[in-house]
Design a protein around this motif. Structure first.
Motif, PDB file in Angstrom:
ATOM      1  N   LEU A 103       0.822  -1.223   0.000  1.00 48.71           N
ATOM      2  CA  LEU A 103       0.000   0.000   0.000  1.00 48.71           C
ATOM      3  C   LEU A 103       0.850   1.265   0.000  1.00 48.71           C
ATOM      4  O   LEU A 103       0.308   2.368  -0.052  1.00 48.71           O
ATOM      5  CB  LEU A 103      -0.932   0.002   1.217  1.00 48.71           C
ATOM      6  N   GLN A 104       2.190   1.088   0.079  1.00 47.97           N
ATOM      7  CA  GLN A 104       3.128   2.215   0.094  1.00 47.97           C
ATOM      8  C   GLN A 104       2.781   3.242   1.180  1.00 47.97           C
ATOM      9  O   GLN A 104       2.802   4.462   0.959  1.00 47.97           O
ATOM     10  CB  GLN A 104       3.177   2.882  -1.277  1.00 47.97           C
ATOM     11  N   LEU A 105       2.449   2.720   2.357  1.00 49.66           N
ATOM     12  CA  LEU A 105       2.143   3.596   3.480  1.00 49.66           C
ATOM     13  C   LEU A 105       3.404   4.209   4.071  1.00 49.66           C
ATOM     14  O   LEU A 105       3.354   5.262   4.714  1.00 49.66           O
ATOM     15  CB  LEU A 105       1.391   2.804   4.560  1.00 49.66           C
ATOM     16  N   LEU A 106       4.542   3.536   3.855  1.00 49.12           N
ATOM     17  CA  LEU A 106       5.847   4.036   4.294  1.00 49.12           C
ATOM     18  C   LEU A 106       6.806   3.946   3.115  1.00 49.12           C
ATOM     19  O   LEU A 106       6.582   3.167   2.184  1.00 49.12           O
ATOM     20  CB  LEU A 106       6.370   3.205   5.472  1.00 49.12           C
ATOM     21  N   PRO A 107       7.894   4.732   3.136  1.00 54.25           N
ATOM     22  CA  PRO A 107       8.814   4.752   1.992  1.00 54.25           C
ATOM     23  C   PRO A 107       9.400   3.380   1.678  1.00 54.25           C
ATOM     24  O   PRO A 107       9.865   2.665   2.573  1.00 54.25           O
ATOM     25  CB  PRO A 107       9.913   5.725   2.442  1.00 54.25           C
ATOM     26  N   GLY A 108       9.406   3.007   0.396  1.00 49.56           N
ATOM     27  CA  GLY A 108      10.050   1.774  -0.047  1.00 49.56           C
ATOM     28  C   GLY A 108       9.592   0.556   0.726  1.00 49.56           C
ATOM     29  O   GLY A 108       8.397   0.299   0.866  1.00 49.56           O
ATOM     30  N   THR A 109      10.561  -0.198   1.233  1.00 51.05           N
ATOM     31  CA  THR A 109      10.248  -1.423   1.983  1.00 51.05           C
ATOM     32  C   THR A 109      10.400  -1.222   3.497  1.00 51.05           C
ATOM     33  O   THR A 109      10.615  -2.171   4.239  1.00 51.05           O
ATOM     34  CB  THR A 109      11.178  -2.569   1.532  1.00 51.05           C
ATOM     35  N   THR A 110      10.253   0.015   3.939  1.00 53.04           N
ATOM     36  CA  THR A 110      10.410   0.342   5.366  1.00 53.04           C
ATOM     37  C   THR A 110       9.484  -0.501   6.238  1.00 53.04           C
ATOM     38  O   THR A 110       9.892  -1.044   7.270  1.00 53.04           O
ATOM     39  CB  THR A 110      10.133   1.833   5.602  1.00 53.04           C
TER      40      THR A 110
END
Length: 347
Positions: A103-110
């Motif tokens: 969902l890309q709620l945080l940058p990249g794969t954070t």
């Protein structure tokens, strides 16, 4: 010197208040909260590594004194239960990370690296190579340790479990067997050195724990841990977590802090659901099941378990098995999922 004085004063005040209200693991949570308050307000304390490592060794000795050698037999006899518990906790954390990342709620794969149930330092170091924000990963990992400790203490309180000793009954300076104390300190100091030499992950805690169980079982030593030494050790463990919440880190994470907080609480809730399954399916008492499945902060959970009326052997066996699994499996699994997600985006 002033920041240290403030930190100690805050720790004594908060720890004393938590003791007064009979909060489990008050001597851990007080310094932990004091570290957060001081660090978040801009105070800077140069935290020495050696006392913290020694404190981890002492906590390992504490659990070794409480856990019999039969813990190995317990794990072997209930290997299905332990395997299921470990797999479900790792699966829950991985699933949450995948959802946050997709969902890309945080940058990249954070979100993927930050949701891993343990191995905080390993996950933080590896995360930057996969487009993650290492500072947010660190915040997610250590915020979970704080919340797990706080929620575990709250759950213990809700189940009517009070500290093993009432505040009025605490003897801070009991009579000490100095030879046994010297042996205990030697184990707490040498254990981490052996762990570092052998490159054993989380060995500062695990090596004294395992060695202490074996040595005490065969009558080769008696673990002596006066109250003042335990209190100091709990403080260093708490400070190590609390002081990581620096003002620059919190400012950097301000916009996504509610999301990180929500994701952490969801993971704790998922692990709580796994604990419910253990209660219903295996007859484990609720608090023991909850502490055994709590995601991360094994030394904090050890302190809470030691201060409450739970099956410490079961809790530490499950935590230790999961810790080992996470240290060796989670980095590989997370890397595999990150690669697959990245490949999916490129298509």
């Amino acid at each position: 010197m002033a920041p240290w004085a403030v930190l100690i004063a805050l720790s004594v005040g908060l720890g004393g208040f938590l003791l007064w209200i009979h909060a489990p693991a008050a001597l851990l949570l007080g310094p932990l909260l004091a570290g957060i308050v001081l660090s978040a307000s801009g105070g800077k304390v140069r935290f020495p590594l050696t006392p913290f490592v020694l404190a981890q060794g002492i906590v390992g000795c504490l659990i070794a004194r409480m856990v019999p050698l039969s813990i190995v037999d317990d794990v072997l006899r209930h290997w299905v239960l332990f395997t299921a518990g470990v797999v479900l906790v790792v699966a829950a954390s991985s699933l949450l990370g995948v959802v946050i990342t997709r969902l890309q709620l945080l940058p990249g794969t954070t979100g993927l690296w930050g949701s891993s149930a343990g191995a905080a330092s390993v996950m933080t170091l590896m995360s930057e190579e996969y487009g993650a924000d290492a500072r947010l990963v660190a915040l997610m990992q250590y915020l979970r340790v704080v919340l797990v400790a706080a929620v575990a203490a709250l759950v213990a309180r809700l189940f009517g479990v009070s500290p093993a000793h009432a505040p009025s009954a605490i003897v801070w300076f009991p009579p000490v067997d100095w030879l046994s104390l010297a042996e205990t300190l030697a184990l707490a100091a040498i254990g981490p050195l052996v762990a570092r030499w052998l490159r054993i992950p989380a060995g500062a805690f695990l090596v004294p724990l395992v060695a202490g169980i074996v040595l005490t079982h065969f009558g080769l030593m008696t673990i002596e841990l006066p109250t003042w030494l335990l209190a100091a050790s709990y403080a260093f463990v708490g400070w190590n977590v609390g002081l990581r919440f620096t003002r620059p880190l919190l400012i950097h994470a301000a916009k996504v802090l509610p999301l990180i907080l929500g994701a952490t609480l969801v993971l704790i809730a998922l692990c709580g659901a796994i604990a419910v399954l253990m209660v219903w399916g295996a007859g484990v008492d609720p608090l023991t099941a909850y502490l055994a499945t709590s995601p991360g902060g094994s030394d904090s959970i050890a302190i809470i378990a030691a201060s409450t009326s739970v099956d410490v052997s079961f809790v530490m066996a499950m935590q230790t098995v999961r810790m080992i699994a996470v240290l060796f499996v989670a980095p590989v699994l997370t890397k595999f999922i990150a690669d697959r997600l990245e490949t999916g985006r490129r298509r």
